[in-house]
Scaffold this active site. Structure first.
Site, PDB file in Angstrom:
ATOM      1  N   PHE A 153       0.544  -1.272   0.129  1.00 21.55           N
ATOM      2  CA  PHE A 153       0.026   0.216   0.042  1.00 21.55           C
ATOM      3  C   PHE A 153       0.928   1.464  -0.058  1.00 21.55           C
ATOM      4  O   PHE A 153       0.375   2.383  -0.423  1.00 21.55           O
ATOM      5  CB  PHE A 153      -1.090   0.007   1.323  1.00 21.55           C
ATOM      6  CG  PHE A 153      -0.355   0.340   2.368  1.00 21.55           C
ATOM      7  CD1 PHE A 153       0.179   1.577   3.036  1.00 21.55           C
ATOM      8  CD2 PHE A 153       0.117  -0.625   3.399  1.00 21.55           C
ATOM      9  CE1 PHE A 153       0.526   1.993   4.033  1.00 21.55           C
ATOM     10  CE2 PHE A 153       0.841  -0.347   4.667  1.00 21.55           C
ATOM     11  CZ  PHE A 153       1.190   0.845   4.775  1.00 21.55           C
ATOM     12  N   LYS A 177      -1.781  -7.319  -9.063  1.00 20.59           N
ATOM     13  CA  LYS A 177      -2.692  -7.577  -7.897  1.00 20.59           C
ATOM     14  C   LYS A 177      -2.173  -6.594  -6.945  1.00 20.59           C
ATOM     15  O   LYS A 177      -1.324  -6.604  -6.100  1.00 20.59           O
ATOM     16  CB  LYS A 177      -2.550  -8.808  -7.411  1.00 20.59           C
ATOM     17  CG  LYS A 177      -3.865  -9.307  -6.492  1.00 20.59           C
ATOM     18  CD  LYS A 177      -4.289  -8.426  -5.443  1.00 20.59           C
ATOM     19  CE  LYS A 177      -3.236  -8.433  -4.211  1.00 20.59           C
ATOM     20  NZ  LYS A 177      -3.717  -7.302  -3.203  1.00 20.59           N
ATOM     21  N   CYS A 285       9.709   1.547   3.456  1.00 18.96           N
ATOM     22  CA  CYS A 285      10.509   0.237   3.377  1.00 18.96           C
ATOM     23  C   CYS A 285      12.065   0.620   3.725  1.00 18.96           C
ATOM     24  O   CYS A 285      12.879   0.079   4.353  1.00 18.96           O
ATOM     25  CB  CYS A 285      10.345  -0.675   2.603  1.00 18.96           C
ATOM     26  SG  CYS A 285      11.066  -0.212   0.930  1.00 18.96           S
TER      27      CYS A 285
HETATM   28  P1  NAD Z   1       1.507  -6.694   2.957  1.00 19.01           P
HETATM   29  O1  NAD Z   1       2.526  -7.655   3.029  1.00 19.01           O
HETATM   30  O2  NAD Z   1       0.262  -6.713   4.023  1.00 19.01           O
HETATM   31  O3  NAD Z   1       0.763  -6.720   1.532  1.00 19.01           O
HETATM   32  C1  NAD Z   1       1.385  -6.591   0.313  1.00 19.01           C
HETATM   33  C2  NAD Z   1       0.508  -7.709  -0.663  1.00 19.01           C
HETATM   34  O4  NAD Z   1       0.396  -8.797  -0.458  1.00 19.01           O
HETATM   35  C3  NAD Z   1      -0.675  -6.887  -0.705  1.00 19.01           C
HETATM   36  O5  NAD Z   1      -0.895  -6.660  -2.241  1.00 19.01           O
HETATM   37  C4  NAD Z   1      -1.803  -7.582  -0.059  1.00 19.01           C
HETATM   38  O6  NAD Z   1      -3.000  -7.819  -0.603  1.00 19.01           O
HETATM   39  C5  NAD Z   1      -1.222  -9.084  -0.066  1.00 19.01           C
HETATM   40  N1  NAD Z   1      -1.244 -10.050   1.025  1.00 19.01           N
HETATM   41  C6  NAD Z   1      -1.449  -9.476   2.502  1.00 19.01           C
HETATM   42  N2  NAD Z   1      -1.674 -10.503   3.118  1.00 19.01           N
HETATM   43  C7  NAD Z   1      -1.555 -11.695   2.193  1.00 19.01           C
HETATM   44  C8  NAD Z   1      -1.418 -13.073   2.669  1.00 19.01           C
HETATM   45  N3  NAD Z   1      -1.658 -13.465   4.003  1.00 19.01           N
HETATM   46  N4  NAD Z   1      -1.440 -13.946   1.496  1.00 19.01           N
HETATM   47  C9  NAD Z   1      -1.142 -13.223   0.537  1.00 19.01           C
HETATM   48  N5  NAD Z   1      -0.938 -12.090   0.122  1.00 19.01           N
HETATM   49  C10 NAD Z   1      -1.303 -11.325   0.914  1.00 19.01           C
HETATM   50  O7  NAD Z   1       2.167  -5.188   2.899  1.00 19.01           O
HETATM   51  P2  NAD Z   1       1.582  -3.815   3.191  1.00 19.01           P
HETATM   52  O8  NAD Z   1       1.178  -3.770   4.637  1.00 19.01           O
HETATM   53  O9  NAD Z   1       0.713  -3.804   2.192  1.00 19.01           O
HETATM   54  O10 NAD Z   1       2.871  -2.930   2.909  1.00 19.01           O
HETATM   55  C11 NAD Z   1       4.048  -2.874   4.055  1.00 19.01           C
HETATM   56  C12 NAD Z   1       4.849  -3.777   3.978  1.00 19.01           C
HETATM   57  O11 NAD Z   1       5.626  -3.620   2.648  1.00 19.01           O
HETATM   58  C13 NAD Z   1       6.168  -3.185   4.972  1.00 19.01           C
HETATM   59  O12 NAD Z   1       6.477  -4.575   5.545  1.00 19.01           O
HETATM   60  C14 NAD Z   1       7.269  -2.719   4.216  1.00 19.01           C
HETATM   61  O13 NAD Z   1       8.419  -2.893   4.568  1.00 19.01           O
HETATM   62  C15 NAD Z   1       7.064  -3.435   2.902  1.00 19.01           C
HETATM   63  N6  NAD Z   1       7.709  -2.733   1.656  1.00 19.01           N
HETATM   64  C16 NAD Z   1       8.782  -3.495   1.282  1.00 19.01           C
HETATM   65  C17 NAD Z   1       9.547  -2.918   0.272  1.00 19.01           C
HETATM   66  C18 NAD Z   1      10.760  -3.341  -0.304  1.00 19.01           C
HETATM   67  O14 NAD Z   1      11.027  -2.950  -1.437  1.00 19.01           O
HETATM   68  N7  NAD Z   1      11.403  -4.471   0.415  1.00 19.01           N
HETATM   69  C19 NAD Z   1       8.908  -1.608  -0.560  1.00 19.01           C
HETATM   70  C20 NAD Z   1       7.687  -1.282   0.040  1.00 19.01           C
HETATM   71  C21 NAD Z   1       7.034  -1.708   1.211  1.00 19.01           C
END
Ligand code: NAD
Length: 503
Positions: A153, A177, A285
């Site tokens: 997000f 997605k 991140c």
């Molecule tokens: P999230 O892991 O909750 O969600 C990411 C994606 O995975 C979304 O599209 C979501 O719908 C899907 N998802 C969520 N739960 C799932 C599950 N149980 N099974 C399958 N798919 C699932 O992350 P978020 O809250 O949207 O974003 C924040 C996180 O992303 C933080 O941990 C941040 O550090 C990380 N992030 C990392 C980078 C990087 O480049 N390393 C960049 C941006 C954000």
């Protein structure tokens, strides 16, 4: 299928908005706390329809000359540049970050598109004449087929732009997605790509949650998956995708440390750390969430500077041009981050700035939390070990640079880190040896530019290749090596049973 209303957000499949799935999720304006849209959550059938559209579009798109594919992206880049203000507004409305911050995100995304327009050059293979008598050999980079992207997000425009522009420039088709929290920016981008001439079905967007993700991970027609999000989900995506025979890169969470040395330019360091810790409300991140202060005097000067700057920081709705920091993404995130602050106090860290009581005028239901600053954080504490993903900065005190590096290396995450110092030798040693993927020297957010690649180490990345830049070209293609000889060059003159070599 459900009946749609004007505020229902659908999917984009085969070049058209499409319904699909019975469940919905609310989309919020984080500044007011109001529900602004209902999002359809794709079921497995909807995901299959999107993969079918991508599969059907693949043969013609793969056969399109690389330069023609690149021209579509160049038109998309121009449109994106023209409409970047509308896109930034959409981001701010659903993500909550300030407009200036949204514009920065869009700009970084545009740079990824710009790099992808160079794909014809990047896809050129390798050729050697006469590897043997009358024998030539070359490698070419072929597209994989249907690729999928799953995005978080916090960067609803930039992270999708890390993925699909290069994937399609390389001749693949794509199913995205995006995060269910802020779906409008990725859809806006996909429709802009259609306007730029991307053929229907080359890029599809399915909105949804775990059900949609798992349908993508288990569909045998999906060849590769790029994921960016939290570490537990990254691990699930990596393991499930790999178990289903897919190429996977899964970028996860972070806990980024900034080392402040006694000889640092303290004023500049404090200013840099303010933006790195509290920009996007700490929901990056690459956000700095821990400062490792080397020496007691360094810690004291740093805390004094940070307290003074925090007192000046303005929190409010992202659309208000005067604000430095907007709200968190959801009520649940606000409560989670507040819970971490309570826990830090209970664990014995010293809360020197407490943002929990913040009230924003005219926005009583917004998901706001003021900046929080902890001193005397210890590596054993939960607020040190876990990613908080909010406006909470902790200071760890150490005596030497070696101790600082040991603290960082022992942390399970290894996304980004930085050091503030005037000592070139110390900085060089730190950058060379630290077990982290992206390192800044007097640069608080060392996010690589579009023509380098982005990725962390340890539990911040599962897979081999980093995101965007040159690694993306390799991730979204497969190498094929062809060796040829024509009969006139002597093929078949005698039978050989020994292994061919150049001897
Ligand atoms: P999230 O892991 O909750 O969600 C990411 C994606 O995975 C979304 O599209 C979501 O719908 C899907 N998802 C969520 N739960 C799932 C599950 N149980 N099974 C399958 N798919 C699932 O992350 P978020 O809250 O949207 O974003 C924040 C996180 O992303 C933080 O941990 C941040 O550090 C990380 N992030 C990392 C980078 C990087 O480049 N390393 C960049 C941006 C954000």
């Amino acid at each position: 299928m459900v009946t749609t209303s004007p505020t229902t957000v659908e999917h984009l499949i085969g070049g058209r908005r499409a319904a699909g799935g019975r469940r919905t999720a609310a989309v919020y304006d984080p500044a007011s706390g109001a529900v602004t849209k209902q999002l359809l959550l794709a079921d497995a059938d909807t995901v299959r329809a999107a993969v079918t559209a991508a599969q059907e579009a693949f043969p013609a798109w793969r056969a399109t000359a690389p330069l023609k594919r690149a021209r579509v992206l160049a038109r998309f880049q121009r449109l994106l540049d023209e409409r970047k203000d509308s896109l930034s507004r959409l981001i701010t409305d659903e993500q909550g970050k300030t407009l200036a911050d949204s514009l920065g995100e869009v700009q970084r995304g545009i740079e990824n598109v710009e790099y992808a327009t160079g794909a014809p050059e990047l896809l050129k293979g390798e050729h050697t004449s006469n590897v043997g008598p009358g024998i030539d050999s070359w490698s070419s980079f072929q597209p994989l087929g249907v690729c999928a992207g799953i995005t978080p997000f916090n960067f609803p425009a930039m992270v999708p732009l890390w993925m699909w522009p290069m994937a399609v420039a390389c001749g693949n088709t794509f199913v995205l997605k995006p995060s269910e929290r802020d779906p409008s920016a990725p859809l806006f981008l996909a429709e802009l790509a259609l306007e730029a001439g991307l053929p229907a079905g080359v890029l599809n967007v399915v909105n949804g949650d775990k059900e949609a993700v798992d349908a993508l991970l288990t569909d045998p027609r999906v060849q590769a998956v790029s994921f960016v999000g939290s570490t537990p989900v990254a691990e699930h995506v990596y393991a499930t995708g790999a178990a289903h025979g897919k190429r996977v890169q899964a970028l996860g969470g972070a806990k980024n440390h900034a080392v402040v040395m006694p000889d640092a330019d303290m004023q500049g360091t404090v200013r840099a750390l303010m933006g790195a810790a509290f920009g996007t409300c700490g929901e990056r991140c690459m956000a700095i969430s821990v400062v490792v202060a080397v020496g007691e005097d360094t810690a004291a000067a740093l805390l004094a500077g940070m307290k003074a700057e925090i007192a000046r920081l303005k929190v409010g709705p992202g659309a208000d041009g005067d604000c430095d920091m907007g709200p968190l993404i959801t009520r649940a995130q606000q409560e989670k981050v507040r819970g971490y602050v309570d826990q830090g106090v209970a664990e014995g860290a010293d809360l020197v700035v407490d943002g929990r009581g913040l009230a924003v005028a005219d926005h009583p239901h917004g998901f706001f939390l003021g900046p929080c600053l902890f001193d005397r954080v210890e590596p054993g504490m939960v607020i040190y070990r876990e990613e908080i993903f909010g406006p909470v900065l902790g200071v760890v005190r150490v005596g030497t640079l070696a101790e600082a590096a040991a603290v960082i290396d022992a942390h399970p995450y290894g996304n980004g880190t930085c050091i503030f110092t005037r000592d070139g030798e110390a900085a060089r040693r730190f950058a060379e040896q630290v077990q982290v993927g992206m390192v800044g020297i007097n640069v608080p957010l060392p996010v690589p530019v579009a023509y380098h690649s982005f990725g962390g180490w340890k539990r911040s990345l599962f897979g081999d290749l980093h995101a965007y830049g040159p690694d993306a070209v390799r991730f979204y293609t497969r190498r094929k090596t062809i060796t040829q000889r024509w009969p006139s060059a002597g093929a078949g003159e005698r039978t050989a049973f020994s292994f061919p070599s150049s001897q």
